[in-house]
Write a protein that holds these residues in place. Structure first.
Motif, short mmCIF file in Angstrom:
data_model
loop_
_atom_site.label_atom_id
_atom_site.label_comp_id
_atom_site.label_asym_id
_atom_site.label_seq_id
_atom_site.Cartn_x
_atom_site.Cartn_y
_atom_site.Cartn_z
N ASN A 132 65.50 22.14 56.85
CA ASN A 132 64.84 21.07 55.70
C ASN A 132 65.42 21.66 54.06
OD1 ASN A 132 62.06 21.78 56.89
ND2 ASN A 132 63.02 24.17 57.20
N ASP A 133 66.54 22.07 54.50
CA ASP A 133 67.43 21.38 52.96
C ASP A 133 68.71 20.84 52.82
OD1 ASP A 133 66.38 24.49 51.76
OD2 ASP A 133 68.07 25.25 52.93
N THR A 161 68.76 17.52 53.21
CA THR A 161 67.76 16.01 51.33
C THR A 161 68.53 15.50 50.90
OG1 THR A 161 68.03 17.71 50.05
CG2 THR A 161 65.48 17.68 52.03
N ASN A 211 53.05 19.61 56.38
CA ASN A 211 53.57 20.17 55.28
C ASN A 211 52.38 19.18 54.17
OD1 ASN A 211 54.69 21.80 55.90
ND2 ASN A 211 56.30 21.14 55.80
N TYR A 227 60.81 26.63 52.80
CA TYR A 227 60.01 25.63 52.31
C TYR A 227 59.80 25.92 51.08
CZ TYR A 227 58.45 24.47 57.64
OH TYR A 227 58.90 23.65 58.68
N THR A 278 61.92 25.24 48.40
CA THR A 278 61.90 23.85 48.09
C THR A 278 61.55 22.61 48.12
OG1 THR A 278 64.39 23.99 49.08
CG2 THR A 278 64.11 25.15 47.19
N SER A 279 60.80 22.45 49.87
CA SER A 279 60.56 22.04 49.59
C SER A 279 59.12 20.82 49.43
CB SER A 279 61.11 21.02 51.26
OG SER A 279 60.69 21.88 51.87
N ALA A 280 58.37 22.59 50.26
CA ALA A 280 57.12 22.74 50.53
C ALA A 280 56.04 23.82 49.55
CB ALA A 280 56.29 21.56 51.43
N TRP A 281 56.57 24.17 48.24
CA TRP A 281 56.44 25.42 47.67
C TRP A 281 54.92 26.19 48.20
CZ3 TRP A 281 52.13 25.06 44.46
CH2 TRP A 281 51.63 24.78 44.41
#
Lengths: 499, 307, 304
Positions: free
Chosen positions: A240-241, A243, B64, B258, B260-263
């Motif tokens: 997930n990190d 990117t 998400n 998640y 940082t990507s899907a708060w």
């Protein structure tokens, strides 16, 4: 105001200068767990391996993970003497970091130490279990190693065994001495480990002069350390990190995920049910969602680079209708298809494991199977994974991830498929024989024999294979380094260059 | 529920209820807190029954999904989770388990802890020495180890989680109650009652308990959030409630990768925990004022002023 | 006083013994470390050998006897995982945790007592509302949220503070700040509640009638009387921290005893679990003795 501006300026300066301190040829590496020991005979554990393997302690042979060939390291050459004996010709002019010269006696001692019952070395238990090794020192630069039973892949096995000087005591050391290009100069438990470059290394001097290893368990923090200038390499970040294409690299990590079915219990003892379960899984739907898009669909236990892995078994198609029909058929034949089947998962086994298993549970439910998900911590999971299976009389499947980074299926097949294999959910005489034949086979026949074993396991629908996984690393842009399949078990500082 | 009470109650009680309602209305924050808690309670009771199907329906390709997008239907207004399930529906369904665990653990701990604390503080015999040592032992027994032991041998079910969390929270009630009792029992009116020969039970229930209850309640309302978050870290470590069961705590910990990507994955359940704690505390602060004859005027003035 | 301390030392020692016995037997009910330590494909022979080396093949009661015997000789056993004396590992980690807990609890107590008293002085006032609101949000927010958001803002965004680790004083700021929030909210509320009680009690009213200034009413008369439950809750929070702040230690890569304890529990490294519990328990027992002494000091009517 003025005071504040100064403070801010100071802080910024500090932050900017932080990477500058680490500049030039020093690197900082952030690992995901603290090292519990720095004992060379434990270097098969991934984090210990990333610090020690080929940096401090070297091996006789080295596996080239790109083509599966075996390269010389501390041994310049080796030959099969027959009857299970191999002769290794050692590299001359090699010295340990304590100054002593490397010779056959060191190899003899390293072997004895690794397989010694007093030490429980992981390398011994993992790669040299079930065989007896005897050594005969021919001269300082030559050693004969005999294994009983004979091992056609003995030189490959010696790509795992770390060589220590013959003075090393028969207990875990906190001062590892090796022949590698680096030497352990500091170990502050819980905080960091520092390796410095040696001047008297036998090979070409690497570019990196000093490596500092830090330990951060939290995925997000580890990933943040590269942009914050606090680390140069993070061998493992969460998908997930990952990117930023400039710093984040996917690499195949030699891990294969699968569900192990216990085919001794109804309804899993019925081959139609096992086939139906394979057809019920929509593997494509996971790629790029819960599982990284770079992962590949698996059809068998070993990664695509391993011996015999080119066998074409075909990924089971996603066909829920056919699955329902098979279950109907089994039901008509008296198979108790409504029995609850437990799906046991291990927390933190791989990223998103809980979600993957929740999705699988849903897919099984869609074709009419009664699957109950149970997520457990590692100690409980091991009891389900290895015999005797903890589920007792109840039908169960275990979600597992298998790592074969040595390139030969022998490290996988016996344990996972033989009747006596500790994690085998199947018992089939013919398969047992195929595995035994392949284990003893040499040369081209070996790959062919393994293909036959893979085929048989596939025909029995012994497991539900999911993916050959990938891992993600984050590498600072100032480095010229690309993670490979080997990054899962080692991190050779000598392969790191600067841009 | 309210309707029934009102119509069935005799005239006098009805006006009593009205008084309470107007006292509540006088403190607007407390009023909204009460309304929010009522909604949570309704979700907890009805949610699992009404929305279970919606909350477990997966859609891997729509995972998400960002919040505030009505094109996917009203249930997706708060976004979708990591398996594409609507977060709103999951929040509502999870309220049931969450409330059961939090309320169960807090009340059990409060009941056992305060009772032991009362005995320890009031008696001057062996119990006064023994019970605090019990608290020492529980306090030093790492809650995580307790959780591993209990949940390894039993199932990680709601009941067992309540048991684990309740045991770990006993010391704080025990020690606070004891400390308060030690002080209150020396006060003039308690001494007077003792001298006058009032029975122990009467002294405890009429004189001591009312004095220490406010502090205990303050801790209990805050403990609610503590227990919900503790349950979350248990799930995260793999020894708490596990999917497919859901609680807010579990949702928070599952949303962690998640962040940082899907708060929204962990934000909404976290917000639900915060709002519940906030509401409980506002309501208990209001209750403390409303029940205290010397403080009540504050609300009565307010009620009159706002009509 | 002397008699109290003596009695207390004896009863605490008995409690400690009970604790150790309970932990020893209960933790061993959760399986043994063999399968976790050895690779999954290790042979039965290797497993048996491992059990024999580590004494795990003996009956439980024999293992316990041996453990007690060793402890009486000040040998707390070796960590199976780390191949080092367990006590050494624990004390190393505990030193970090102790510093972190002391600094944080000092700051928390100071801030919570001052702000809580001020809030109680004018119940329902603007300051009271604000203090209550923010302290409650802090107390109920998941700490890993706060930690990650703080790292994103202060380390990645502004670049003022390091993300994690140890070394400079700057490294301590984020862990302490995150650890501060939850106990602060809880203690502030207890201070506030307890002060409201104390301010309405008879003797503060007497003081008020005598013309004592408001500030003095709060900080001298009421505070002294309202401190008992506050100290208790501070103690409870400190005990929690001494047992290790797992989340904060994990996120900030802080080598404390909380992370050590959870790792040892999950790996069934029994000697480390026992040594860690012994060290933290002694710290907690000492703290509770101090708290009980503080009760008596604050309220002369309390006698033991």
């Amino acid at each position: 105001m003025n005071c504040r501006a100064t403070l801010l300026g100071g802080a910024t300066l500090l932050a900017l200068s932080a990477p500058a301190f680490a500049a030039d040829t020093d690197v900082i590496i952030a690992l995901n767990e603290e090292l519990e020991t720095v004992e060379p005979c434990m270097a098969s554990q991934s984090n210990i391996g990333r610090v020690i393997l080929q940096n401090i302690s070297e091996t006789l042979t080295e596996l080239n993970t790109e083509d599966g060939s075996l390269m010389p390291r501390l041994a310049e050459s080796w030959e099969d003497m027959g009857n299970g004996t191999w002769r290794f010709h050692l590299r001359p002019g090699v010295s340990f970091s304590d100054g002593s010269a490397f010779d056959a006696a060191d190899v003899k001692h390293s072997i004895e130490r690794t397989v010694s019952p007093d030490l429980t070395c992981e390398i011994g238990a993992k790669f040299f279990g079930g065989m007896t090794l005897t050594t005969a020192v021919v001269d300082d630069a030559t050693i004969d190693i005999t294994s009983d039973p004979a091992q056609p892949i003995l030189p490959l096995l010696f790509s795992t065994l770390t060589i220590v000087p013959s003075e090393t005591p028969m207990e875990f050391t906190r001062q590892p001495i090796g022949t590698g290009p680096y030497v352990l100069s500091e170990w502050n438990a819980g905080q960091n480990i520092i390796l410095d470059r040696r001047d008297d290394y036998w090979g070409e001097a690497p570019v990196v002069t000093k490596a500092t290893y830090l330990f951060r368990t939290d995925d997000a923090v580890r990933a943040a350390m590269v942009p914050a200038g606090e680390a140069d390499i993070v061998p493992l970040i969460n998908q997930n990190d990952a990117t930023n294409p400039a710093t984040d690299f996917a690499y195949p990590n030699s891990e294969t995920t699968y569900l192990r079915l216990d085919s001794s219990k109804a309804p899993l003892n019925d081959i139609r049910i096992r086939e139906a379960m394979n057809l019920a899984v929509d593997r494509e739907a996971f790629l790029g969602t819960l599982v990284p898009a770079d992962a590949t669909l698996a059809t068998h236990m070993t990664p695509p680079t391993a011996l015999g892995a080119d066998v074409d078994l075909g990924v089971p198609p996603y066909d829920p209708d056919r699955a329902r029909a098979l279950i109907e058929e089994a039901k008509a034949a008296g198979v108790p298809v409504d029995t609850e089947i437990t799906l046991i998962g291990r927390l933190g086994n791989y990223p998103n494991v809980t979600e993957v298993l929740e999705a699988l549970q849903q897919m099984f439910a869609d074709v009419g199977l009664n699957v109950k998900l149970e997520m457990v911590e590692v100690a409980e999971w091991v009891e389900h994974y290895s015999k005797p299976f903890a589920a007792g009389d109840k039908p169960a499947m275990v979600s597992a991830m298998h790592d074969n980074n040595r390139g030969d299926p022998v490290f996988s097949m016996y344990f996972k498929y033989a009747c006596d294999g500790l994690q085998s959910g199947i018992c089939d005489e013919e398969l047992d024989k195929l595995i035994a034949d392949a284990t003893a086979a040499t040369g081209d026949a070996r790959a062919e024999a393994w293909r036959a074993a893979f085929q048989k396991a596939h025909d029995l629908w012994a497991d539900i294979f999911l993916f050959h996984m990938v891992g993600f690393s984050r590498v600072s842009e100032r480095l010229d380094f690309k993670p490979t399949i080997a990054t899962n078990s080692e991190l050779q500082l000598s392969q790191i260059k600067f841009k | 529920m309210t309707q029934a009470t009102e119509s069935a109650a005799p005239e006098k009680e009805r006006s009593g209820f009205r008084t309470w309602l107007s006292l509540l209305w006088a403190d607007k924050l407390a009023f909204f807190a009460a309304v929010f808690l009522l909604i949570v309670l309704l979700c907890a009771i009805l949610g699992p029954w009404l929305l279970d199907g919606v909350a477990t329906k997966q859609n891997l390709r729509g995972r998400n999904a960002p919040p505030f997008d009505l094109s996917r239907g009203f249930m997706m207004i708060l976004g979708g989770d990591q398996l594409g399930r609507p977060l709103l529906a999951r929040l509502i369904v999870a309220a049931g388990n969450t409330m059961a665990v939090a309320a169960g653990a807090v009340m059990l701990a409060m009941l056992i802890g305060s009772t032991l604390g009362l005995i320890a503080g009031y008696s001057r015999g062996r119990m006064a020495e023994l019970i605090p040592r019990l608290a020492d032992v529980i306090m030093s027994f790492p809650s995580l180890l307790l959780a591993v032991i209990v949940l390894y041998m039993l199932d990680p079910s709601v009941g067992n989680i309540i048991l684990v969390l309740a045991i770990t929270r006993i010391p704080v009630y025990l020690r606070t109650t004891r400390a308060e009792v030690l002080e209150v029992r020396e006060r003039m009116f308690v001494q007077a009652a003792t001298v006058m020969g009032a029975p122990t039970r009467r002294i405890i229930f009429r004189h001591i308990l009312p004095m220490i209850l406010p502090t205990i309640l303050t801790i209990a309302t805050l403990d609610f959030s503590f227990v919900m978050l503790a349950e979350s870290s248990l799930s995260f470590l793999g020894i708490g409630i596990q999917p497919p069961e859901i609680t807010w705590g579990l949702m928070v910990s599952q949303g962690r990768p998640y962040l940082t990507s899907a708060w929204w994955l962990s934000f909404w359940p976290g917000l639900a925990i915060i709002l519940t704690t906030l509401s409980l505390n506002l309501l208990s602060n209001w209750m403390r004022v409303a029940l205290d004859p010397t403080q009540r005027w504050r609300l009565e003035i307010g009620a009159r002023k706002h009509g | 006083m002397k008699k109290f301390l003596f009695k207390r030392a004896i009863s605490s020692a008995i409690s400690l013994l009970l604790l150790i016995v309970a932990v020893f037997f209960l933790s061993r009910l959760t399986g043994d470390p063999t399968d976790l330590y050895l690779p999954v494909d290790a042979s039965q022979e290797a497993r048996d050998n491992f059990r024999a080396i580590n004494g795990l093949d003996q009956p439980l009661i024999v293992q316990f006897g041996r453990y007690v015997w060793d402890v009486l000789h000040l040998d707390f056993g070796d960590s199976i995982r780390r191949a080092r004396p367990a006590l050494e590992v624990v004390i190393e980690a505990f030193a970090w945790t102790l510093q972190l807990a002391l600094i944080t609890m000092f700051l928390v107590s100071l801030a919570a007592i001052i702000l809580g008293s001020l809030a109680a002085f004018k119940v329902g006032g603007f300051f009271d509302r604000i203090a209550t609101f923010f302290s409650l949000i802090g107390a109920a927010a998941p700490d890993f949220w706060v930690a990650i958001v703080a790292i994103v803002i202060f380390s990645l965004g502004l670049g003022w503070l390091p993300t994690s680790g140890t070394g400079t004083p700057l490294h301590w700021i984020l862990p302490i700040a995150v650890l501060f929030i939850r106990p602060f909210g809880l203690i502030l509320q207890v201070v506030r509640g307890s002060m409201i009680n104390a301010l309405s009690s008879a003797y503060v009213k007497t003081a008020r009638a005598k013309g004592v200034t408001p500030k003095k009413q709060v900080f001298v008369h009421a505070l002294r009387n309202g401190m008992l439950p506050v100290i208790t809750v501070i103690g409870d929070q400190a005990a929690g921290m001494l047992n290790g702040a797992v989340i904060v230690e994990t996120i900030f890569g802080f080598p404390g005893v909380g992370k050590l304890m959870i790792d040892s529990i999950l790996q069934r490294d029994f000697s480390v679990i026992l040594a860690a519990i012994m060290v933290t328990a002694i710290a907690i027992f000492l703290m509770n003795i101090l708290i009980d002494l503080a009760y008596a000091a604050l309220d002369p009517r309390i006698r033991y």
